[in-house]
Design an enzyme around this catalytic site. Structure first.
Site, short mmCIF file in Angstrom:
data_model
loop_
_atom_site.label_atom_id
_atom_site.label_comp_id
_atom_site.label_asym_id
_atom_site.label_seq_id
_atom_site.Cartn_x
_atom_site.Cartn_y
_atom_site.Cartn_z
N GLY A 299 5.19 -13.37 13.80
CA GLY A 299 4.26 -12.33 14.25
C GLY A 299 3.43 -11.84 12.17
N ALA B 211 7.20 -10.31 15.72
CA ALA B 211 7.07 -9.69 16.09
C ALA B 211 8.34 -8.68 16.69
CB ALA B 211 6.50 -9.95 17.72
N GLU C 177 9.66 -19.12 15.51
CA GLU C 177 9.97 -18.71 16.54
C GLU C 177 10.15 -19.94 17.76
OE1 GLU C 177 7.38 -17.92 15.26
OE2 GLU C 177 5.91 -16.56 15.91
N GLU D 53 2.05 -15.03 10.71
CA GLU D 53 0.38 -14.76 11.03
C GLU D 53 -0.02 -13.81 10.86
OE1 GLU D 53 2.77 -14.43 15.10
OE2 GLU D 53 1.06 -16.75 15.70
N1 COA Z 1 12.46 -7.67 15.78
C1 COA Z 1 13.40 -5.95 16.53
N2 COA Z 1 14.31 -6.30 15.56
C2 COA Z 1 13.75 -6.68 13.86
C3 COA Z 1 13.23 -7.95 13.94
C4 COA Z 1 12.37 -7.63 15.02
N3 COA Z 1 11.70 -9.26 14.28
N4 COA Z 1 13.74 -8.32 12.58
C5 COA Z 1 14.96 -7.47 11.86
N5 COA Z 1 14.87 -6.40 13.17
C6 COA Z 1 15.43 -5.40 13.19
C7 COA Z 1 16.82 -5.87 13.34
O1 COA Z 1 17.77 -5.80 14.55
C8 COA Z 1 17.63 -5.03 12.70
O2 COA Z 1 18.06 -3.59 13.49
P1 COA Z 1 19.30 -2.68 12.91
O3 COA Z 1 19.25 -1.72 12.53
O4 COA Z 1 18.93 -1.92 14.41
O5 COA Z 1 20.61 -3.50 13.78
C9 COA Z 1 17.21 -4.49 11.17
O6 COA Z 1 15.87 -4.80 11.64
C10 COA Z 1 17.65 -5.28 9.71
O7 COA Z 1 17.56 -6.88 10.35
P2 COA Z 1 19.09 -7.55 10.11
O8 COA Z 1 19.42 -9.09 11.36
O9 COA Z 1 19.88 -6.83 10.08
O10 COA Z 1 17.92 -7.85 8.88
P3 COA Z 1 19.36 -8.83 7.98
O11 COA Z 1 18.77 -8.99 5.98
O12 COA Z 1 20.51 -9.56 8.29
O13 COA Z 1 18.31 -10.50 8.50
C11 COA Z 1 16.41 -11.22 8.73
C12 COA Z 1 16.81 -10.19 7.97
C13 COA Z 1 15.01 -11.30 9.56
C14 COA Z 1 16.77 -13.08 8.76
C15 COA Z 1 16.21 -11.21 10.01
O14 COA Z 1 16.59 -10.37 10.43
C16 COA Z 1 15.87 -12.41 11.30
O15 COA Z 1 15.71 -13.24 11.79
N6 COA Z 1 14.91 -11.47 11.83
C17 COA Z 1 14.14 -12.11 13.16
C18 COA Z 1 13.20 -12.87 12.86
C19 COA Z 1 12.92 -13.69 13.92
O16 COA Z 1 12.96 -14.36 14.25
N7 COA Z 1 10.70 -13.03 14.03
C20 COA Z 1 9.90 -13.75 15.00
C21 COA Z 1 9.93 -12.78 16.15
S1 COA Z 1 8.65 -13.51 16.90
#
Ligand code: COA
Length: 258
Positions: free
Chosen positions: A112, A66, A135, A115
């Site tokens: 999400g 999400a 989460e 999910e």
């Molecule tokens: N919500 C909002 N934005 C998200 C996102 C999320 N769940 N997952 C990734 N993004 C965005 C990042 O903020 C980033 O945006 P920006 O370039 O404007 O800063 C872009 O997507 C790229 O992500 P980034 O974190 O730079 O890539 P990465 O390769 O370093 O890491 C992940 C990849 C998936 C490990 C990392 O993005 C992450 O941990 N995301 C969240 C996962 C999460 O907790 N999901 C559950 C949500 S309830």
């Protein structure tokens, strides 16, 4: 069908729905949730679409969860509403969809995103996929059905470990857990999904639709799936597909379902 955050292509009775926010790793913001509902609602009535493949744009993410930036300042009531609306509009809607939905997990499927993949009727993954429910690392719990569907798919102990550690598993582990059915390389992912969709398309879509309902009823409180099976088995005898399938078999021909 044109959307801001999705792409939908329909060819040879297969609709492929791409979640298309690659710069945000296809994170599910509210607009994407609403568009997913609109897309699936339209596909439900679209006779050109018999099987749906759900995937993400790009080679990095299916859906990275999400959209955290949207709910970071939500209240208790807003949080509850986010989960309830999302479950109703997308996650339960897809799980109970009367046409087969295959999730093709092409990278991160987190929160999400996992999910969403679990709402599909089954999943395949590319070998770079990483799946998890992170989460609890954000101080919240899965809200789009993850606490219920993950134990159903992988068993309670594995689900508890994944939720508590907030860790990611790789595609091979997901296959060993039964969370995804097949793993392939990224180039072969959509072709494999299409191949599986093609096998499904040989069969009676009417029968498949009531089979989905019977399987799902096993997991619904107060509903007896065996009774649904008896009901839907009986109903099948009144369909043109049943006549076509049985007559074709008896005549040593291939069934040609409408
Ligand atoms: N919500 C909002 N934005 C998200 C996102 C999320 N769940 N997952 C990734 N993004 C965005 C990042 O903020 C980033 O945006 P920006 O370039 O404007 O800063 C872009 O997507 C790229 O992500 P980034 O974190 O730079 O890539 P990465 O390769 O370093 O890491 C992940 C990849 C998936 C490990 C990392 O993005 C992450 O941990 N995301 C969240 C996962 C999460 O907790 N999901 C559950 C949500 S309830």
């Amino acid at each position: 069908m044109t959307f801001e955050n999705l792409q939908v292509n329909i060819q040879d009775r297969i609709a492929t729905v791409y979640i298309d926010r690659p710069k945000k790793l296809n994170a599910l913001n509210r607009a994407t949730i609403e568009e997913l509902h609109e897309a699936f609602k339209a596909l439900r009535d679209d006779n050109e679409a018999a099987v749906i493949i759900l995937t993400g744009t790009g080679e990095k993410a299916f859906v990275a969860g999400a959209d955290i930036s949207e709910f970071a300042d939500y209240s208790v009531e807003q949080g509850k509403d986010l989960a309830a609306k999302g479950q109703e509009l997308v996650f339960d809607y897809i799980a109970n969809f009367p046409k087969p939905v295959i999730a093709a997990v092409n990278g991160f499927a987190l929160g999400g995103g996992l999910e969403l993949a679990m709402s599909a009727h089954f999943r395949i993954a590319s070998d770079n996929a990483k799946l998890g429910l992170p989460e609890t690392s954000l101080g919240v719990i899965p809200g789009y059905g993850g606490t219920q569907r993950l134990p159903q798919l992988v068993g309670k102990g594995r689900a508890m470990e994944m939720i508590m550690t907030a860790g990611m598993i790789d595609a091979e582990t997901a296959k060993n857990y039964g969370l995804v059915n097949h793993v392939t390389n990224i180039e072969e992912l959509i072709p494999l999904a299409e191949k599986l969709a093609g096998k499904i398309l040989n069969n009676s879509m009417q029968a498949i639709s009531v089979a989905i309902e019977a399987v799902n009823d096993n997991y619904k409180d107060g509903v007896n799936g065996f009774e649904t099976e008896i009901e839907n088995f009986g109903k099948s005898f009144g369909t043109d597909d049943f006549k076509e399938g049985t007559q074709a078999f008896l005549n040593k021909q291939k069934a040609n379902f409408k």
